[in-house]
Design a protein around this motif. Structure first.
Motif, PDB file in Angstrom:
ATOM      1  N   ILE A 168      68.052  46.431  22.147  1.00 31.21           N
ATOM      2  CA  ILE A 168      66.850  45.836  22.902  1.00 31.21           C
ATOM      3  C   ILE A 168      67.995  45.734  24.671  1.00 31.21           C
ATOM      4  N   LEU A 169      68.917  46.662  24.622  1.00 31.00           N
ATOM      5  CA  LEU A 169      69.491  47.142  26.166  1.00 31.00           C
ATOM      6  C   LEU A 169      68.943  47.952  27.449  1.00 31.00           C
ATOM      7  N   PHE A 195      70.143  33.280  17.744  1.00 36.11           N
ATOM      8  CA  PHE A 195      71.327  33.687  17.795  1.00 36.11           C
ATOM      9  C   PHE A 195      71.371  34.453  18.585  1.00 36.11           C
ATOM     10  N   LEU A 196      73.115  35.206  18.598  1.00 38.92           N
ATOM     11  CA  LEU A 196      73.692  35.915  19.187  1.00 38.92           C
ATOM     12  C   LEU A 196      73.360  37.059  18.536  1.00 38.92           C
ATOM     13  N   ASP A 197      73.403  37.376  17.460  1.00 32.67           N
ATOM     14  CA  ASP A 197      73.849  38.003  15.687  1.00 32.67           C
ATOM     15  C   ASP A 197      71.937  38.688  15.826  1.00 32.67           C
ATOM     16  N   ASP A 198      71.276  37.854  16.645  1.00 32.11           N
ATOM     17  CA  ASP A 198      69.837  38.189  16.248  1.00 32.11           C
ATOM     18  C   ASP A 198      69.333  38.975  17.114  1.00 32.11           C
ATOM     19  N   VAL A 221      64.766  38.820  26.529  1.00 28.51           N
ATOM     20  CA  VAL A 221      64.415  38.522  25.231  1.00 28.51           C
ATOM     21  C   VAL A 221      63.909  38.128  24.303  1.00 28.51           C
ATOM     22  N   THR A 222      63.774  36.284  24.901  1.00 31.47           N
ATOM     23  CA  THR A 222      63.026  35.827  25.017  1.00 31.47           C
ATOM     24  C   THR A 222      61.428  35.936  24.540  1.00 31.47           C
ATOM     25  N   GLU A 223      60.986  36.627  25.713  1.00 33.72           N
ATOM     26  CA  GLU A 223      59.710  36.908  25.784  1.00 33.72           C
ATOM     27  C   GLU A 223      59.059  38.547  24.908  1.00 33.72           C
TER      28      GLU A 223
END
Length: 323
Positions: free
Chosen positions: A56-57, A48-51, A39-41
């Protein structure tokens, strides 16, 4: 209140610590760290979680399908093969549990899309045949501490269906010699269960206890909480790693390439169904939570029975139908 990805990760693990085994905690840590690094990459602005984007999955699964085996591994060279679909299932299962937890706790307010995962490519495990078990047993000298101990380790998995972790954690209090049963007080998922101890296995377990652990009626109460199996060079309890190393040597000695600890439990289950055992009793003997895993043995047993395969046979004690 919005929480960060790191806070969500900590809250999830803190929740799992209350009921999950150490091995399960390690599984969640490894696979969630892998996901959060991805996720960071992808987007360093996601804090934040809601970001998290709702897809994403889906993107994560696509990313995993292009990954090579041992990619970024600190020791093993990268393989030309892509990671298996079964591995992708393993990675994503942890993430889905994490996301579901966050939604249930009202930490996550984004409706994350759950993708359909690629079909599992797990290979069918072939149980051990009678001649292969004879080959394994021939490597043990039952007149020595090492040979007798290792024979007992193998046959606790093969003739009682124990996991390697259950063998390593076995204590004297778990062996009820007078009742011919093993009472596993703490097994996977912290569930207890009772397993039959067939005569030959009981005989050799008792022999090991008396000859090499100084077990007797007089010492039974004092030794109740002691680990049953110990090292050959010291009195430290064996570990799951001890069992793995032993099976690595056993595999080399016998030349049975598919040999590993769980194959013995698999053989026990398949043989039990082939011998006429019912599914519900097998579920109890194996310590499965539900039928989803246990049912896999039905078609395997039917297949090998149709082939008249000479699969290792369990002791008749498992198939008594009357008192």
């Amino acid at each position: 209140m919005a929480i960060t990805l790191k806070q969500a990760y900590d809250l999830f693990l803190n929740d799992r610590y209350t009921f999950s085994a150490d091995k399960t905690i390690i599984y969640y840590k490894e696979n969630l760290t892998r996901f959060l690094n991805y996720v960071t990459e992808c987007d360093q602005t996601i804090t934040f979680l809601d970001d998290l984007p709702d897809d994403i999955l889906i993107k994560y699964v696509k990313y995993l399908r292009k990954r090579h085996r041992f990619e970024d591994h600190p020791v093993t060279p990268q393989s030309n093969e892509l990671i298996k679909n079964t591995t992708i299932h393993t990675y994503c299962r942890a993430v889905k549990v994490f996301l579901r937890f966050c939604q249930e706790e009202d930490y996550l307010h984004v409706n994350i899309k759950i993708p359909k995962l690629p079909k599992s490519d797990a290979e069918q495990k072939i149980p051990l045949y009678i001649d292969e078990v004879k080959q394994i047993d021939a490597t043990f000298n039952l007149k020595t501490k090492l040979g007798l101990r290792n024979y007992c380790i193998v046959h606790l998995m093969l003739d009682a269906g124990l996991r390697s972790s259950e063998v390593a954690n076995l204590r004297f209090r778990d062996l009820l010699f007078d009742k011919n049963v093993l009472h596993l007080e703490v097994s996977k998922g912290y569930k207890s269960r009772v397993v039959l101890m067939c005569p030959k296995l009981k005989q050799n377990l008792y022999k090991y206890a008396v000859m090499y652990r100084s077990y007797s009626d007089d010492t039974a109460e004092q030794m109740a909480n002691d680990f049953f199996f110990i090292g050959i060079r010291d009195d430290n309890p064996i570990t799951v790693n001890t069992v793995k190393q032993f099976f690595s040597r056993l595999k080399a000695k016998t030349g049975i390439d598919r040999l590993h600890p769980h194959l013995l439990r698999h053989t026990f289950a398949t043989s039990y169904i082939m011998g006429g055992g019912n599914l519900e009793m097998l579920r109890i003997l194996l310590g499965h939570y539900d039928y989803s895993v246990t049912q896999n043995y039905l078609h395997l047993a039917a297949q090998y029975k149709l082939m008249q395969a000479d699969i290792y046979r369990l002791d008749p004690i498992f198939f008594k139908t009357a008192y």
